[in-house]
Design a protein around this motif. Sequence first.
Motif, PDB file in Angstrom:
ATOM      1  N   GLY A  18      66.293  55.710  18.347  1.00  0.00           N
ATOM      2  CA  GLY A  18      66.179  57.110  17.943  1.00  0.00           C
ATOM      3  C   GLY A  18      64.746  57.540  17.723  1.00  0.00           C
ATOM      4  N   VAL A  19      63.975  56.698  17.063  1.00  0.00           N
ATOM      5  CA  VAL A  19      62.563  57.010  16.806  1.00  0.00           C
ATOM      6  C   VAL A  19      61.804  57.121  18.122  1.00  0.00           C
ATOM      7  N   LEU A  20      62.040  56.172  19.028  1.00  0.00           N
ATOM      8  CA  LEU A  20      61.359  56.190  20.326  1.00  0.00           C
ATOM      9  C   LEU A  20      61.681  57.469  21.095  1.00  0.00           C
ATOM     10  N   LEU A  21      62.945  57.844  21.138  1.00  0.00           N
ATOM     11  CA  LEU A  21      63.333  59.052  21.867  1.00  0.00           C
ATOM     12  C   LEU A  21      62.754  60.309  21.212  1.00  0.00           C
ATOM     13  N   ARG A  22      62.790  60.365  19.895  1.00  0.00           N
ATOM     14  CA  ARG A  22      62.262  61.532  19.181  1.00  0.00           C
ATOM     15  C   ARG A  22      60.759  61.677  19.422  1.00  0.00           C
ATOM     16  N   GLU A  23      60.027  60.554  19.359  1.00  0.00           N
ATOM     17  CA  GLU A  23      58.583  60.601  19.608  1.00  0.00           C
ATOM     18  C   GLU A  23      58.286  61.005  21.044  1.00  0.00           C
ATOM     19  N   ALA A  24      59.053  60.486  21.997  1.00  0.00           N
ATOM     20  CA  ALA A  24      58.835  60.819  23.409  1.00  0.00           C
ATOM     21  C   ALA A  24      59.165  62.276  23.690  1.00  0.00           C
ATOM     22  N   ARG A  25      60.123  62.826  22.953  1.00  0.00           N
ATOM     23  CA  ARG A  25      60.500  64.236  23.142  1.00  0.00           C
ATOM     24  C   ARG A  25      59.358  65.147  22.747  1.00  0.00           C
ATOM     25  N   GLY A  26      58.554  64.738  21.770  1.00  0.00           N
ATOM     26  CA  GLY A  26      57.397  65.524  21.352  1.00  0.00           C
ATOM     27  C   GLY A  26      57.776  66.929  20.951  1.00  0.00           C
ATOM     28  N   GLY A  27      57.113  67.901  21.554  1.00  0.00           N
ATOM     29  CA  GLY A  27      57.346  69.301  21.226  1.00  0.00           C
ATOM     30  C   GLY A  27      58.504  69.945  21.964  1.00  0.00           C
ATOM     31  N   ARG A  28      59.111  69.213  22.884  1.00  0.00           N
ATOM     32  CA  ARG A  28      60.246  69.780  23.615  1.00  0.00           C
ATOM     33  C   ARG A  28      61.459  69.893  22.706  1.00  0.00           C
ATOM     34  N   SER A  29      62.237  70.914  22.920  1.00  0.00           N
ATOM     35  CA  SER A  29      63.418  71.104  22.074  1.00  0.00           C
ATOM     36  C   SER A  29      64.489  70.082  22.420  1.00  0.00           C
ATOM     37  N   MET A  30      65.300  69.788  21.434  1.00  0.00           N
ATOM     38  CA  MET A  30      66.414  68.865  21.625  1.00  0.00           C
ATOM     39  C   MET A  30      67.373  69.406  22.683  1.00  0.00           C
ATOM     40  N   VAL A  31      67.611  70.693  22.650  1.00  0.00           N
ATOM     41  CA  VAL A  31      68.531  71.330  23.604  1.00  0.00           C
ATOM     42  C   VAL A  31      68.000  71.185  25.029  1.00  0.00           C
ATOM     43  N   GLU A  32      66.708  71.412  25.211  1.00  0.00           N
ATOM     44  CA  GLU A  32      66.090  71.316  26.537  1.00  0.00           C
ATOM     45  C   GLU A  32      66.208  69.898  27.103  1.00  0.00           C
ATOM     46  N   VAL A  33      65.871  68.912  26.295  1.00  0.00           N
ATOM     47  CA  VAL A  33      65.909  67.520  26.752  1.00  0.00           C
ATOM     48  C   VAL A  33      67.349  67.085  27.013  1.00  0.00           C
ATOM     49  N   ALA A  34      68.243  67.427  26.120  1.00  0.00           N
ATOM     50  CA  ALA A  34      69.646  67.048  26.285  1.00  0.00           C
ATOM     51  C   ALA A  34      70.222  67.654  27.565  1.00  0.00           C
ATOM     52  N   ALA A  35      69.950  68.927  27.792  1.00  0.00           N
ATOM     53  CA  ALA A  35      70.473  69.594  28.992  1.00  0.00           C
ATOM     54  C   ALA A  35      69.925  68.938  30.261  1.00  0.00           C
ATOM     55  N   ALA A  36      68.640  68.617  30.254  1.00  0.00           N
ATOM     56  CA  ALA A  36      68.036  67.986  31.431  1.00  0.00           C
ATOM     57  C   ALA A  36      68.633  66.606  31.698  1.00  0.00           C
ATOM     58  N   ALA A  37      69.067  65.928  30.635  1.00  0.00           N
ATOM     59  CA  ALA A  37      69.666  64.595  30.777  1.00  0.00           C
ATOM     60  C   ALA A  37      71.163  64.660  31.033  1.00  0.00           C
TER      61      ALA A  37
END
Length: 91
Positions: A18-37
């Motif tokens: 979780g920490v690794l994914l959150r750090e890699a997400r950076g400033g991108r929104s959770m919704v944006e990253v989730a949708a892309a995945a």
Amino acid sequence: MVRTPLTPWERQRGERLGVLLREARGGRSMVEVAAAAGVSAETLRKIETGRAPTPAFFTVAALAAVLGISLDELAAVCARSGDDGERALTA
């Protein structure tokens, strides 16, 4: 089928993921990253907060691809042994 409870090390491994994914997400929104995945924002939220410490492989692989994390790097970070001294990587 009854699932056996997770060990403390398995929970810690999920928290490291979780920490690794959150750090890699950076400033991108959770919704944006989730949708892309191709996963729900709630799924990503649960993984990032450690509430889903053992997500499906293809979910993790899709998130890693979107975030530009190699699966080798992800495995290395998540497989570090915890403070309890248990073995780092189980098959």
